[in-house]
Design an enzyme around this catalytic site. Structure first.
Site, PDB file in Angstrom:
ATOM      1  N   HIS A  37       0.838  -1.208   0.000  1.00 32.66           N
ATOM      2  CA  HIS A  37       0.000   0.000   0.000  1.00 32.66           C
ATOM      3  C   HIS A  37       0.873   1.258   0.000  1.00 32.66           C
ATOM      4  CE1 HIS A  37      -2.677  -2.954   2.230  1.00 32.66           C
ATOM      5  NE2 HIS A  37      -3.511  -2.527   1.288  1.00 32.66           N
ATOM      6  N   GLY A 147      -2.763  -1.352  -7.212  1.00 34.31           N
ATOM      7  CA  GLY A 147      -1.661  -2.301  -7.289  1.00 34.31           C
ATOM      8  C   GLY A 147      -1.941  -3.423  -8.271  1.00 34.31           C
TER       9      GLY A 147
HETATM   10  P1  AMP Z   1      -6.579  -3.566  -0.427  1.00 38.20           P
HETATM   11  O1  AMP Z   1      -6.392  -2.811   0.841  1.00 38.20           O
HETATM   12  O2  AMP Z   1      -6.178  -4.992  -0.345  1.00 38.20           O
HETATM   13  O3  AMP Z   1      -7.922  -3.340  -1.042  1.00 38.20           O
HETATM   14  O4  AMP Z   1      -5.535  -2.948  -1.443  1.00 38.20           O
HETATM   15  C1  AMP Z   1      -5.521  -1.560  -1.708  1.00 38.20           C
HETATM   16  C2  AMP Z   1      -4.618  -1.317  -2.878  1.00 38.20           C
HETATM   17  O5  AMP Z   1      -3.294  -1.748  -2.568  1.00 38.20           O
HETATM   18  C3  AMP Z   1      -5.048  -2.111  -4.132  1.00 38.20           C
HETATM   19  O6  AMP Z   1      -4.889  -1.283  -5.269  1.00 38.20           O
HETATM   20  C4  AMP Z   1      -4.089  -3.263  -4.137  1.00 38.20           C
HETATM   21  O7  AMP Z   1      -3.863  -3.791  -5.421  1.00 38.20           O
HETATM   22  C5  AMP Z   1      -2.835  -2.602  -3.598  1.00 38.20           C
HETATM   23  N1  AMP Z   1      -1.917  -3.620  -3.080  1.00 38.20           N
HETATM   24  C6  AMP Z   1      -2.186  -4.571  -2.155  1.00 38.20           C
HETATM   25  N2  AMP Z   1      -1.115  -5.380  -1.988  1.00 38.20           N
HETATM   26  C7  AMP Z   1      -0.150  -4.940  -2.822  1.00 38.20           C
HETATM   27  C8  AMP Z   1       1.187  -5.359  -3.138  1.00 38.20           C
HETATM   28  N3  AMP Z   1       1.742  -6.403  -2.545  1.00 38.20           N
HETATM   29  N4  AMP Z   1       1.870  -4.659  -4.070  1.00 38.20           N
HETATM   30  C9  AMP Z   1       1.307  -3.596  -4.695  1.00 38.20           C
HETATM   31  N5  AMP Z   1       0.060  -3.152  -4.455  1.00 38.20           N
HETATM   32  C10 AMP Z   1      -0.663  -3.802  -3.530  1.00 38.20           C
END
Ligand code: AMP
Length: 283
Positions: A37, A147
């Site tokens: 994040h 991401g």
């Molecule tokens: P989430 O909180 O899981 O909904 O993720 C929020 C954002 O962070 C989304 O755009 C995800 O794709 C991104 N994200 C989560 N994990 C990763 C990672 N390991 N590398 C890059 N982006 C990430």
């Protein structure tokens, strides 16, 4: 860093930034923040005048109530990380603030939302589009950062942006991994140390599969990856598909698309992990 709870507060904050001609980079998250994040926050800070982050565990995108209940929540630590990373404001709405009444909207974006995650988590992407479209409406960002770990999600958000004719630029950011190769994920907090080590086989096998592109057709490679991972207790592949990276259509032959992605979901005991890898330009 400003901590904003209501839509009204966010709109006022955005208005004041706009009055100073500041560009706004937006990072929507569900919290339990990690370096993945923070890499999105870094990009927003680098490419826009200010970065605004939302932390909201969106109930409408969970098709499994147990998954929603057990989703990790670490708000105090999240705010400290965001402040340190240079975010100017964080939006922490309640469910009532975001959904004063049931959101009945659906978005007709076609196959990109129906295959893979869309097939295994019915309604998931409709929930994602509900919350992201609401957040875009509130924040009106210049750029929004997502991401590539959630590869299909980016395709769905881009399709929604086209459907709704939104001006925001969608910026895709690379996957951040642990040294072991395991893609960082909030759900990793639910893995034991031993499970975490075992889960690192997902990326190891995906990397190995890149070397077999010349020797195997896509369907054969799908079978190989699935079998290799299913041999490792307690991993259980839910699906692995090799797709056209734009349309997300499954491939019969490598020549069918220029940009090709392998997308996988694996259970490690109860924990559902997702990852993906590119098969473009590796020959
Ligand atoms: P989430 O909180 O899981 O909904 O993720 C929020 C954002 O962070 C989304 O755009 C995800 O794709 C991104 N994200 C989560 N994990 C990763 C990672 N390991 N590398 C890059 N982006 C990430």
């Amino acid at each position: 860093m400003k901590v904003l709870h209501s839509i009204q507060e966010v709109k006022e904050f955005v208005r004041s930034q706009r009055s100073e001609n500041k560009t706004i980079g937006f990072v929507p998250t569900m919290g339990a923040l990690h370096e993945g994040h923070i890499s999105l926050v870094n990009q927003a800070v680098n490419h826009c005048d200010i970065c605004l982050v939302s932390v909201f565990v969106n109930p409408t995108q969970f098709n499994d109530p147990k998954d929603l209940e057990t989703y990790p929540r670490t708000l105090d630590a999240d705010c400290k990380l965001l402040d340190k990373a240079g975010a100017k404001a964080v939006f922490l709405p309640t469910v009532e603030e975001m959904y004063p009444e049931e959101d009945k909207r659906t978005f007709e974006v076609g196959a990109v939302a129906e295959v893979m995650e869309g097939a295994y988590r019915p309604g998931h992407f409709q929930g994602v589009m509900q919350v992201v479209s609401k957040l875009f409406d509130i924040v009106e960002p210049d750029k929004a950062f997502f991401g590539e770990k959630d590869f299909q999600q980016i395709a769905v958000i881009k399709a929604m942006q086209k459907l709704l004719k939104l001006e925001v630029e969608i910026v895709a950011c690379p996957i951040v991994r642990e040294a072991s190769g395991l893609a960082l994920s909030s759900r990793n907090q639910r893995l034991t140390e031993e499970e975490r080590t075992i889960a690192s086989n997902i990326y190891r096998v995906l990397k190995e599969s890149q070397k077999l592109v010349g020797a195997k057709k896509p369907k054969e490679l799908v079978q190989w990856v699935t079998e290799e991972l299913n041999k490792i207790e307690p991993l259980k592949v839910e699906y692995f598909e090799i797709v056209n990276a734009e349309s997300l259509a499954s491939l019969e032959d490598w020549s069918e698309a220029k940009h090709i992605q392998g997308c996988i979901t694996v259970y490690c005991n109860e924990v559902r992990l997702i990852d993906n890898i590119s098969y473009s330009n590796i020959n």
